[in-house]
Design a protein around this motif. Structure first.
Motif, mmCIF file in Angstrom:
data_model
loop_
_atom_site.group_PDB
_atom_site.id
_atom_site.type_symbol
_atom_site.label_atom_id
_atom_site.label_comp_id
_atom_site.label_asym_id
_atom_site.label_seq_id
_atom_site.Cartn_x
_atom_site.Cartn_y
_atom_site.Cartn_z
ATOM 1 N N ASP A 192 0.868 -1.174 0.000
ATOM 2 C CA ASP A 192 0.000 0.000 0.000
ATOM 3 C C ASP A 192 0.910 1.231 0.000
ATOM 4 O O ASP A 192 1.592 1.514 0.979
ATOM 5 N N SER A 193 0.920 1.969 -1.092
ATOM 6 C CA SER A 193 1.850 3.097 -1.232
ATOM 7 C C SER A 193 1.614 4.182 -0.197
ATOM 8 O O SER A 193 2.550 4.884 0.196
ATOM 9 N N GLU A 194 0.376 4.342 0.230
ATOM 10 C CA GLU A 194 0.087 5.382 1.219
ATOM 11 C C GLU A 194 0.622 5.005 2.596
ATOM 12 O O GLU A 194 1.096 5.855 3.343
ATOM 13 N N ARG A 195 0.555 3.732 2.945
ATOM 14 C CA ARG A 195 1.059 3.278 4.242
ATOM 15 C C ARG A 195 2.558 3.024 4.219
ATOM 16 O O ARG A 195 3.223 3.059 5.264
ATOM 17 N N GLY A 196 3.097 2.698 3.061
ATOM 18 C CA GLY A 196 4.530 2.453 2.953
ATOM 19 C C GLY A 196 4.947 1.146 3.613
ATOM 20 O O GLY A 196 4.207 0.167 3.605
ATOM 21 N N LEU A 197 6.125 1.160 4.212
ATOM 22 C CA LEU A 197 6.704 -0.067 4.778
ATOM 23 C C LEU A 197 6.538 -0.154 6.291
ATOM 24 O O LEU A 197 7.233 -0.921 6.949
ATOM 25 N N ARG A 198 5.625 0.599 6.821
ATOM 26 C CA ARG A 198 5.414 0.557 8.269
ATOM 27 C C ARG A 198 4.784 -0.768 8.692
ATOM 28 O O ARG A 198 3.993 -1.362 7.960
ATOM 29 N N GLY A 199 5.126 -1.225 9.872
ATOM 30 C CA GLY A 199 4.470 -2.385 10.482
ATOM 31 C C GLY A 199 4.694 -3.683 9.748
ATOM 32 O O GLY A 199 5.832 -4.094 9.493
ATOM 33 N N ILE B 220 -1.452 4.077 -5.979
ATOM 34 C CA ILE B 220 -0.484 5.144 -6.254
ATOM 35 C C ILE B 220 -1.149 6.489 -6.539
ATOM 36 O O ILE B 220 -0.453 7.509 -6.656
ATOM 37 N N ASP B 221 -2.481 6.505 -6.633
ATOM 38 C CA ASP B 221 -3.201 7.699 -7.076
ATOM 39 C C ASP B 221 -2.918 8.937 -6.232
ATOM 40 O O ASP B 221 -2.810 10.044 -6.749
ATOM 41 N N GLN B 222 -2.806 8.740 -4.911
ATOM 42 C CA GLN B 222 -2.680 9.873 -4.003
ATOM 43 C C GLN B 222 -1.241 10.102 -3.514
ATOM 44 O O GLN B 222 -1.026 10.846 -2.565
#
Length: 313
Positions: free
Chosen positions: A108-115, A138-140
């Motif tokens: 999920d590009s918005e959340r990135g690599l967290r968790g 990737i839209d946002q």
């Protein structure tokens, strides 16, 4: 070769060889794996909801691109397990990855690599199959941030390729499936050309109803519920009569599933019946029942019903 030369009368064998193979979709919960699977297959084969951990067992969706048959495996989202069911889901996801020809890690590009995404990257170090990174949603997200995210992921695991897509809109998905089809080995197809899933129709029907349960009820109930198709009768008038049972663990959960005056169960039934009628292309008479089955989450038989291995201990 002319028709005269072809004395057998049989069609000529194609010169381009067929390809086939298994592609595992893995990632953290709500990364968009089920949405991507349905997009690539071109039909709904995996349930989707706003809630995390919707997919419980591996669902196989079958797509054909050019002369390649791609068997996608939508695995349960990988997360830190707390319950026995959680452990079975995570085990199933990693098992699916290790059985595949290719692995697609969806982020999920918005959340990135967290968790959980970071933990999955660490786990992928031990997996030998070729791996492809797919940045979804990737839209946002600004392009420079996407490039940073791709670079950070590749610092942990060396991915063969990286794609940026939106499973919801389809952006980038054509390039992704073309790439996957070219990467799979030559060989015969595993399934008939018109088959889009290996999920039995009775089980798919139960999954559709479970999705509507997720969408209709926002309490904790869906994680403590399980749907089984108990009767399936093809009728002479061309319709089908389906009886399903929604199992919950407590009486209080049964009241939630039914809703005031039966409002919730009616809404769930209507939504499920409509979608099943479209999928089956025939009228559907759906009857839902809610029953209490205490501690079904510790019952090995229920795990087998869901296609999961029952964890010991």
């Amino acid at each position: 070769m002319t028709e005269e030369d072809n004395m057998t009368g049989l069609p000529e064998a194609p010169t381009t060889p067929t390809r086939s193979g298994f592609v595992a979709l893995i990632g953290a919960t709500n990364a968009g794996k089920s949405t991507l699977l349905n997009r690539l297959v071109g039909a709904k084969v995996s349930i989707v909801s706003h809630k995390v951990q919707t997919t419980r067992a591996i669902v196989r969706g079958i797509a054909i691109h050019d002369r390649t048959q791609i068997v996608f495996m939508d695995t349960p989202g990988i997360f830190k397990p707390r319950r026995r069911l959680d452990r079975a889901m995570v085990t199933s996801a990693w098992g699916g990855a290790k059985d595949a020809d290719l692995i697609v890690m969806l982020v999920d590009s918005e959340r990135g690599l967290r968790g959980d995404a970071q933990a999955i990257l660490e786990g992928l170090k031990e997996v030998r199959q070729p791996k492809i990174l797919v940045l979804n949603k990737i839209d946002q997200v600004k392009r420079e941030d996407l490039l940073k995210l791709a670079s950070a992921a590749n610092e942990v695991v060396t991915f063969d390729d990286t794609f940026m897509i939106s499973a919801t809109t389809g952006s980038g998905c054509d390039d992704l499936i073309a790439h996957l089809s070219a990467k799979l080995p030559e060989g015969p197809w595993y399934y008939p050309e018109d088959q889009i899933s290996d999920l039995p129709m009775r089980q798919l029907a139960a999954e559709i109803t479970r999705e509507k349960l997720f969408l209709r009820l926002h309490q904790e109930l869906p994680y403590s519920s399980h749907v089984e198709t108990e009767q399936w009768e093809e009728r002479k008038d061309g319709s089908v009569r389906i009886e399903q049972v929604i199992y919950v663990e407590r009486d209080s959960q049964k009241k939630i599933a039914l809703g005031k005056g039966g409002e919730a169960i009616k809404s769930i039934s209507t939504a499920s019946r409509k979608e099943l009628s479209e999928i089956l292309d025939q009228p559907v008479h759906l009857f839902l029942f809610v029953k209490v089955r205490e501690n079904w989450g510790d019952d090995p038989e229920r795990f087998r019903e869901m296609g999961l291995e029952f964890p010991k201990g």
